[in-house]
Design a protein around this motif. Structure first.
Motif, PDB file in Angstrom:
ATOM      1  N   HIS A   1     -13.766  -1.075  -4.227  1.00 57.90           N
ATOM      2  CA  HIS A   1     -12.887  -2.388  -4.880  1.00 57.90           C
ATOM      3  C   HIS A   1     -12.317  -2.022  -6.235  1.00 57.90           C
ATOM      4  O   HIS A   1     -13.127  -1.677  -7.217  1.00 57.90           O
ATOM      5  CB  HIS A   1     -13.785  -3.639  -5.148  1.00 57.90           C
ATOM      6  CG  HIS A   1     -14.210  -3.885  -3.757  1.00 57.90           C
ATOM      7  ND1 HIS A   1     -13.589  -4.381  -2.533  1.00 57.90           N
ATOM      8  CD2 HIS A   1     -15.636  -4.162  -3.383  1.00 57.90           C
ATOM      9  CE1 HIS A   1     -14.541  -4.701  -1.524  1.00 57.90           C
ATOM     10  NE2 HIS A   1     -15.445  -4.710  -2.109  1.00 57.90           N
TER      11      HIS A   1
ATOM     12  N   LEU B   1      -9.186  -2.162  -9.273  1.00 58.45           N
ATOM     13  CA  LEU B   1      -8.166  -2.993  -9.906  1.00 58.45           C
ATOM     14  C   LEU B   1      -7.781  -1.813 -11.025  1.00 58.45           C
ATOM     15  O   LEU B   1      -8.235  -1.439 -11.861  1.00 58.45           O
ATOM     16  CB  LEU B   1      -8.843  -4.135 -10.766  1.00 58.45           C
ATOM     17  CG  LEU B   1      -7.641  -5.131 -11.359  1.00 58.45           C
ATOM     18  CD1 LEU B   1      -7.063  -5.783 -10.340  1.00 58.45           C
ATOM     19  CD2 LEU B   1      -8.439  -6.104 -12.311  1.00 58.45           C
TER      20      LEU B   1
ATOM     21  N   ASP C   1      -1.931  -3.550 -11.124  1.00 58.59           N
ATOM     22  CA  ASP C   1      -2.431  -4.553 -10.748  1.00 58.59           C
ATOM     23  C   ASP C   1      -2.436  -5.810 -11.719  1.00 58.59           C
ATOM     24  O   ASP C   1      -2.033  -6.870 -11.560  1.00 58.59           O
ATOM     25  CB  ASP C   1      -3.819  -4.765  -9.978  1.00 58.59           C
ATOM     26  CG  ASP C   1      -4.159  -3.887  -9.014  1.00 58.59           C
ATOM     27  OD1 ASP C   1      -3.074  -3.791  -7.938  1.00 58.59           O
ATOM     28  OD2 ASP C   1      -4.592  -2.864  -8.910  1.00 58.59           O
TER      29      ASP C   1
ATOM     30  N   GLU D   1      -8.761 -11.816 -13.220  1.00 61.86           N
ATOM     31  CA  GLU D   1      -7.991 -11.014 -12.220  1.00 61.86           C
ATOM     32  C   GLU D   1      -9.036 -10.485 -11.117  1.00 61.86           C
ATOM     33  O   GLU D   1      -8.792 -10.804  -9.996  1.00 61.86           O
ATOM     34  CB  GLU D   1      -7.121  -9.763 -12.554  1.00 61.86           C
ATOM     35  CG  GLU D   1      -6.157  -9.418 -11.579  1.00 61.86           C
ATOM     36  CD  GLU D   1      -5.300 -10.488 -10.963  1.00 61.86           C
ATOM     37  OE1 GLU D   1      -4.602 -10.021 -10.016  1.00 61.86           O
ATOM     38  OE2 GLU D   1      -4.521 -11.262 -11.876  1.00 61.86           O
ATOM     39  N   VAL D   2     -10.011 -10.051 -11.391  1.00 60.61           N
ATOM     40  CA  VAL D   2     -11.168  -9.404 -10.676  1.00 60.61           C
ATOM     41  C   VAL D   2     -11.717 -10.623  -9.846  1.00 60.61           C
ATOM     42  O   VAL D   2     -11.759 -10.467  -8.382  1.00 60.61           O
ATOM     43  CB  VAL D   2     -12.335  -8.729 -11.380  1.00 60.61           C
ATOM     44  CG1 VAL D   2     -13.330  -8.574 -10.303  1.00 60.61           C
ATOM     45  CG2 VAL D   2     -11.759  -7.500 -12.016  1.00 60.61           C
TER      46      VAL D   2
ATOM     47  N   ARG E   1      -8.976 -11.855  -7.160  1.00 59.97           N
ATOM     48  CA  ARG E   1      -8.710 -10.805  -6.218  1.00 59.97           C
ATOM     49  C   ARG E   1     -10.118 -10.900  -5.306  1.00 59.97           C
ATOM     50  O   ARG E   1      -9.749 -10.800  -4.071  1.00 59.97           O
ATOM     51  CB  ARG E   1      -8.214  -9.592  -6.676  1.00 59.97           C
ATOM     52  CG  ARG E   1      -7.087  -9.451  -7.187  1.00 59.97           C
ATOM     53  CD  ARG E   1      -6.770  -8.138  -7.806  1.00 59.97           C
ATOM     54  NE  ARG E   1      -5.229  -8.055  -8.223  1.00 59.97           N
ATOM     55  CZ  ARG E   1      -4.399  -7.715  -7.722  1.00 59.97           C
ATOM     56  NH1 ARG E   1      -4.432  -7.031  -6.319  1.00 59.97           N
ATOM     57  NH2 ARG E   1      -3.147  -7.729  -8.024  1.00 59.97           N
TER      58      ARG E   1
ATOM     59  N   PHE F   1      -8.703  -6.464  -2.592  1.00 60.69           N
ATOM     60  CA  PHE F   1      -8.760  -5.298  -3.484  1.00 60.69           C
ATOM     61  C   PHE F   1      -8.396  -4.025  -2.486  1.00 60.69           C
ATOM     62  O   PHE F   1      -8.088  -4.031  -1.415  1.00 60.69           O
ATOM     63  CB  PHE F   1     -10.238  -5.018  -3.660  1.00 60.69           C
ATOM     64  CG  PHE F   1     -10.608  -5.607  -5.091  1.00 60.69           C
ATOM     65  CD1 PHE F   1     -10.388  -5.168  -6.301  1.00 60.69           C
ATOM     66  CD2 PHE F   1     -11.247  -6.713  -4.858  1.00 60.69           C
ATOM     67  CE1 PHE F   1     -10.749  -5.615  -7.422  1.00 60.69           C
ATOM     68  CE2 PHE F   1     -11.724  -7.617  -6.000  1.00 60.69           C
ATOM     69  CZ  PHE F   1     -11.393  -6.854  -7.334  1.00 60.69           C
TER      70      PHE F   1
END
Length: 111
Positions: free
Chosen positions: A25, A27, A80, A100-101, A104, A110
């Protein structure tokens, strides 16, 4: 969690990292600041050559390519999320990235 800090100078580098990290995963975060702030920070670092930051400022996040008509076009690698550290604290930057993590992760978005 894996945190990787690197400077990507081309779309090709971004694409390679995306391929290598595809099982995870990820970003991709673009970290920016103004040229003035960058030069001030550089001046406080004894391991930096003067004006090195200025030389890279316009090329680190952007590439100039020729379109089909021969005109120069600026192309940004696909990040991203972008954070600007010119006027934000490290905590604010971390909060922006974490938000943001979480967003998502909840959506399964991701790479």
């Amino acid at each position: 969690w894996l945190f990787l800090l690197t400077c990507m100078h081309s779309r090709m580098q971004v694409d390679r990292w995306r391929a290598v990290l595809s099982p995870f995963h990820c970003l991709f975060v673009e970290v920016r600041c103004s040229l003035e702030v960058l030069e001030e920070r550089e001046s406080r670092r004894p391991d930096r050559m003067p004006r090195h930051a200025r030389g890279q400022f316009y090329t680190v996040h952007e590439q100039t390519l020729k379109d089909s008509g021969g005109s120069l076009v600026r192309v940004l690698p696909p990040y991203d999320v972008t954070v600007d550290t010119s006027a934000t604290t490290p905590t604010e930057v971390a909060d922006r990235i974490l938000a943001e993590v979480k967003k998502r992760w909840s959506r399964g978005q991701f790479y």
